[in-house]
Design a protein around this motif. Sequence first.
Motif, PDB file in Angstrom:
ATOM      1  N   ALA A  68       0.831  -1.206   0.000  1.00 51.44           N
ATOM      2  CA  ALA A  68       0.000   0.000   0.000  1.00 51.44           C
ATOM      3  C   ALA A  68       0.871   1.264   0.000  1.00 51.44           C
ATOM      4  O   ALA A  68       0.570   2.229  -0.703  1.00 51.44           O
ATOM      5  CB  ALA A  68      -0.922  -0.008   1.219  1.00 51.44           C
ATOM      6  N   ALA A  69       1.954   1.256   0.765  1.00 40.36           N
ATOM      7  CA  ALA A  69       2.860   2.412   0.803  1.00 40.36           C
ATOM      8  C   ALA A  69       3.526   2.627  -0.556  1.00 40.36           C
ATOM      9  O   ALA A  69       3.676   3.775  -1.008  1.00 40.36           O
ATOM     10  CB  ALA A  69       3.919   2.223   1.892  1.00 40.36           C
ATOM     11  N   LEU A  70       3.907   1.549  -1.232  1.00 42.37           N
ATOM     12  CA  LEU A  70       4.524   1.675  -2.556  1.00 42.37           C
ATOM     13  C   LEU A  70       3.549   2.273  -3.566  1.00 42.37           C
ATOM     14  O   LEU A  70       3.922   3.114  -4.389  1.00 42.37           O
ATOM     15  CB  LEU A  70       5.002   0.314  -3.049  1.00 42.37           C
ATOM     16  CG  LEU A  70       6.234  -0.257  -2.355  1.00 42.37           C
ATOM     17  CD1 LEU A  70       6.429  -1.731  -2.732  1.00 42.37           C
ATOM     18  CD2 LEU A  70       7.480   0.546  -2.708  1.00 42.37           C
ATOM     19  N   LEU A  71       2.295   1.865  -3.496  1.00 40.33           N
ATOM     20  CA  LEU A  71       1.294   2.385  -4.431  1.00 40.33           C
ATOM     21  C   LEU A  71       0.991   3.860  -4.193  1.00 40.33           C
ATOM     22  O   LEU A  71       0.535   4.551  -5.099  1.00 40.33           O
ATOM     23  CB  LEU A  71       0.012   1.556  -4.343  1.00 40.33           C
ATOM     24  CG  LEU A  71       0.128   0.121  -4.861  1.00 40.33           C
ATOM     25  CD1 LEU A  71      -1.127  -0.667  -4.541  1.00 40.33           C
ATOM     26  CD2 LEU A  71       0.412   0.102  -6.357  1.00 40.33           C
ATOM     27  N   ARG A  72       1.254   4.349  -2.987  1.00 42.42           N
ATOM     28  CA  ARG A  72       0.989   5.760  -2.649  1.00 42.42           C
ATOM     29  C   ARG A  72       2.212   6.650  -2.807  1.00 42.42           C
ATOM     30  O   ARG A  72       2.109   7.862  -2.576  1.00 42.42           O
ATOM     31  CB  ARG A  72       0.492   5.869  -1.213  1.00 42.42           C
ATOM     32  CG  ARG A  72      -0.902   5.343  -0.980  1.00 42.42           C
ATOM     33  CD  ARG A  72      -1.414   5.739   0.409  1.00 42.42           C
ATOM     34  NE  ARG A  72      -0.480   5.396   1.464  1.00 42.42           N
ATOM     35  CZ  ARG A  72      -0.499   4.283   2.187  1.00 42.42           C
ATOM     36  NH1 ARG A  72      -1.421   3.382   1.949  1.00 42.42           N
ATOM     37  NH2 ARG A  72       0.379   4.054   3.135  1.00 42.42           N
ATOM     38  N   LEU A  73       3.365   6.101  -3.167  1.00 45.66           N
ATOM     39  CA  LEU A  73       4.578   6.909  -3.242  1.00 45.66           C
ATOM     40  C   LEU A  73       4.425   8.067  -4.224  1.00 45.66           C
ATOM     41  O   LEU A  73       4.008   7.860  -5.366  1.00 45.66           O
ATOM     42  CB  LEU A  73       5.769   6.055  -3.700  1.00 45.66           C
ATOM     43  CG  LEU A  73       6.414   5.161  -2.678  1.00 45.66           C
ATOM     44  CD1 LEU A  73       7.516   4.336  -3.347  1.00 45.66           C
ATOM     45  CD2 LEU A  73       6.989   5.960  -1.536  1.00 45.66           C
TER      46      LEU A  73
END
Length: 109
Positions: A28-33
């Motif tokens: 999820a954090a990678l998709l929001r970078l």
Amino acid sequence: MYAIRLELVPPSAAGRCAESAGAGPVRAALLRLPLDGARVCHARVREGADGLAAVCFLTAASLLAAEWALRAGAAALVGPDGPLAGWSVAHCEADPWFALGLWQDRARS
């Protein structure tokens, strides 16, 4: 679309990853970078004994731009204010099989 491999190592490689740093939250954090000129469209993250391994599929102007953008984003993830503070980036570069269009050959072997 470019495939970039990413490996993240916790401060102590022994033991399992903390739940807050498991595959789901990191994906999820990678998709929001917020990546300059690139965007993570899909990420597959797996938890292993030594940390987390991911393949991120990015849209960007070029393969090199995708690599640089994800390196900067990964540095922010493991930086002092990031969700994985204290972790390190062991690997962040293009997957050569995908970059050369040989992924079908690899799947057959």
